[in-house]
Scaffold this active site. Sequence first.
Site, PDB file in Angstrom:
ATOM      1  CD  GLU A 118      -7.781   2.599   5.070  1.00 23.84           C
ATOM      2  OE1 GLU A 118      -7.224   2.856   6.154  1.00 23.84           O
ATOM      3  OE2 GLU A 118      -8.384   1.537   4.841  1.00 23.84           O
TER       4      GLU A 118
ATOM      5  CB  CYS B 279      -0.926   8.736   8.576  1.00 25.53           C
ATOM      6  SG  CYS B 279      -0.335   7.063   8.391  1.00 25.53           S
TER       7      CYS B 279
ATOM      8  CB  CYS C 141       1.618  -3.467   1.245  1.00 23.90           C
ATOM      9  SG  CYS C 141       3.356  -3.617   1.734  1.00 23.90           S
TER      10      CYS C 141
ATOM     11  CB  CYS D 148       3.609  -7.391   7.969  1.00 24.85           C
ATOM     12  SG  CYS D 148       5.106  -6.679   7.262  1.00 24.85           S
TER      13      CYS D 148
ATOM     14  CB  CYS E  84       0.057  -5.177   8.203  1.00 22.28           C
ATOM     15  SG  CYS E  84      -0.253  -3.751   7.143  1.00 22.28           S
TER      16      CYS E  84
ATOM     17  CB  CYS F  80      -3.106   2.297   7.097  1.00 23.10           C
ATOM     18  SG  CYS F  80      -3.485   4.026   6.943  1.00 23.10           S
TER      19      CYS F  80
HETATM   20  N1  SAH Z   1       5.250  -0.333   5.031  1.00 25.65           N
HETATM   21  C1  SAH Z   1       5.832   0.556   5.951  1.00 25.65           C
HETATM   22  C2  SAH Z   1       4.957   1.737   6.295  1.00 25.65           C
HETATM   23  C3  SAH Z   1       3.495   1.499   6.445  1.00 25.65           C
HETATM   24  S1  SAH Z   1       2.986   0.611   7.871  1.00 25.65           S
HETATM   25  C4  SAH Z   1       6.246  -0.181   7.203  1.00 25.65           C
HETATM   26  O1  SAH Z   1       5.880  -1.341   7.355  1.00 25.65           O
HETATM   27  O2  SAH Z   1       6.984   0.405   7.991  1.00 25.65           O
HETATM   28  C5  SAH Z   1       3.270   1.779   9.185  1.00 25.65           C
HETATM   29  C6  SAH Z   1       3.470   1.153  10.522  1.00 25.65           C
HETATM   30  O3  SAH Z   1       2.251   0.568  11.008  1.00 25.65           O
HETATM   31  C7  SAH Z   1       4.503   0.040  10.499  1.00 25.65           C
HETATM   32  O4  SAH Z   1       5.391   0.124  11.588  1.00 25.65           O
HETATM   33  C8  SAH Z   1       3.632  -1.178  10.584  1.00 25.65           C
HETATM   34  O5  SAH Z   1       4.333  -2.290  11.038  1.00 25.65           O
HETATM   35  C9  SAH Z   1       2.536  -0.708  11.535  1.00 25.65           C
HETATM   36  N2  SAH Z   1       1.358  -1.556  11.555  1.00 25.65           N
HETATM   37  C10 SAH Z   1       0.894  -2.377  10.595  1.00 25.65           C
HETATM   38  N3  SAH Z   1      -0.206  -3.045  11.011  1.00 25.65           N
HETATM   39  C11 SAH Z   1      -0.448  -2.627  12.271  1.00 25.65           C
HETATM   40  C12 SAH Z   1      -1.441  -2.952  13.250  1.00 25.65           C
HETATM   41  N4  SAH Z   1      -2.400  -3.827  12.984  1.00 25.65           N
HETATM   42  N5  SAH Z   1      -1.368  -2.346  14.452  1.00 25.65           N
HETATM   43  C13 SAH Z   1      -0.388  -1.448  14.719  1.00 25.65           C
HETATM   44  N6  SAH Z   1       0.558  -1.091  13.833  1.00 25.65           N
HETATM   45  C14 SAH Z   1       0.539  -1.679  12.626  1.00 25.65           C
HETATM   46 FE1  SF4 Z   2       3.323  -3.571   4.007  1.00 27.69          FE
HETATM   47 FE2  SF4 Z   2       1.864  -3.504   6.200  1.00 27.69          FE
HETATM   48 FE3  SF4 Z   2       4.199  -4.787   6.228  1.00 27.69          FE
HETATM   49 FE4  SF4 Z   2       4.152  -2.088   6.071  1.00 27.69          FE
HETATM   50  S1  SF4 Z   2       3.417  -3.356   7.798  1.00 27.69           S
HETATM   51  S2  SF4 Z   2       5.388  -3.513   4.836  1.00 27.69           S
HETATM   52  S3  SF4 Z   2       2.301  -1.798   4.870  1.00 27.69           S
HETATM   53  S4  SF4 Z   2       2.430  -5.338   5.017  1.00 27.69           S
END
Ligand code: SAH
Ligand code: SF4
Length: 383
Positions: free
Chosen positions: A106, A125, A132, A136, A139, A369
Amino acid sequence: MSVISIIGPSANNINKTDLLGLTLPEMQEWLVERGEPPFRAKQLYSWLYRHLVTGFSAMTNLPQVLRDRLVQEASIGPMVVRSELHSKDDRTRKILLELSDGKLIESVLMLYPPIGESSARATVCVSSQAGCAFGCTFCATGQMGFDRHLSAGEIVAQVLFFARELRTAPWAAEGLPGSAPIDHITNIVLMGMGEPLHNYDNVLRALRILNSPDGFNLGARHMTVSTVGLVPAIRKLSQEPLQVNLAISLHAPTDELRSQTMPVNKKYPLLELLSACRDYIDATGRQVTFEYVLLAGVNDTAQSAHQLGELLAPLKQFAHVNCIPVNATSADYRPPGGEAIRAFRDILFEHGVSNSVRAERGDDIAAACGQLRTRFERNRNHQ
Ligand code: SAH
Ligand code: SF4
């Protein structure tokens, strides 16, 4: 919705060189190997990144023989748009791209009208990986697992898609008469799917390509890399000549809490992460943004706010916290209400920690995303 022609993935493209993955010196070398003078590389760069063409026939200052050869041996970011969604206010646009091996990623375009002193922005973005590896818990991408790294060309192509779209149909902010329509990309953030510092070389290569003054010419200050906190890669980034902005996904002020939602914390705990940030600041003199996804009842308490304030106060003006109400991707989490967010931020201010709250956007088009792909795959599986 504007219609943009994109070269689709086909068997034809498999053995071709994706020109979007080549730096200018590499493109020169590629052409010299084929008996062409090196200056052709700058001409090609100009067609790809200034004229934003999608095919070789438009490259009228290249000899026909070379154009024919390019058709045979090269491609321009082969991928297909599977779905494009625009939010109701058209300030957020999201695409689902199918890569040449069928993987889905995406990318999102966020449009900001000019406010006060700050001019209008068009921020892409960008995804750095399909899936990934870091898992997390809040996410959507993290819940998919890891497919593969994206190539530099696949990263660059996402930016060019939206650049072409804006060139074809500039965006004018509604209700803001007098503001000029925005027809080009002003910023990119590596905040799409994947962990950019896990795909370090391809990400840096893509950023160098987009930074090239002979091509897209986007300044490093307009690029932001967001990381889950890969300590060795943060240190490496601090030594790069290309000085991009750094954002750290912090999301919790103690190891205990952070390890609950971010498994990576067991490998790189907070003390090590903060020490790498301190070294980054010392090496670059630049501010670091700390992203903090607010999860109601989990990390949004007054106690967490005080702990976060204490953790970051020593970094003084070099730390900025971006509070992000979670975009609920599962039943497990919900965002706090406005008052709770205000209270959390006030405590950070008490500790002298500058902070802001990310305005929610694009909710109606699955903003976080990974959500669009998840939805797409669910539908596909039900067909
Ligand atoms: N992997 C990298 C970049 C991609 S995620 C990282 O984790 O920083 C980009 C941002 O979106 C990160 O700060 C991540 O924690 C946040 N993010 C992930 N899931 C989310 C959600 N459900 N709501 C809001 N932010 C989210
Ligand atoms: Fe991966 Fe999502 Fe964690 Fe970023 S926030 S490191 S994309 S699992």
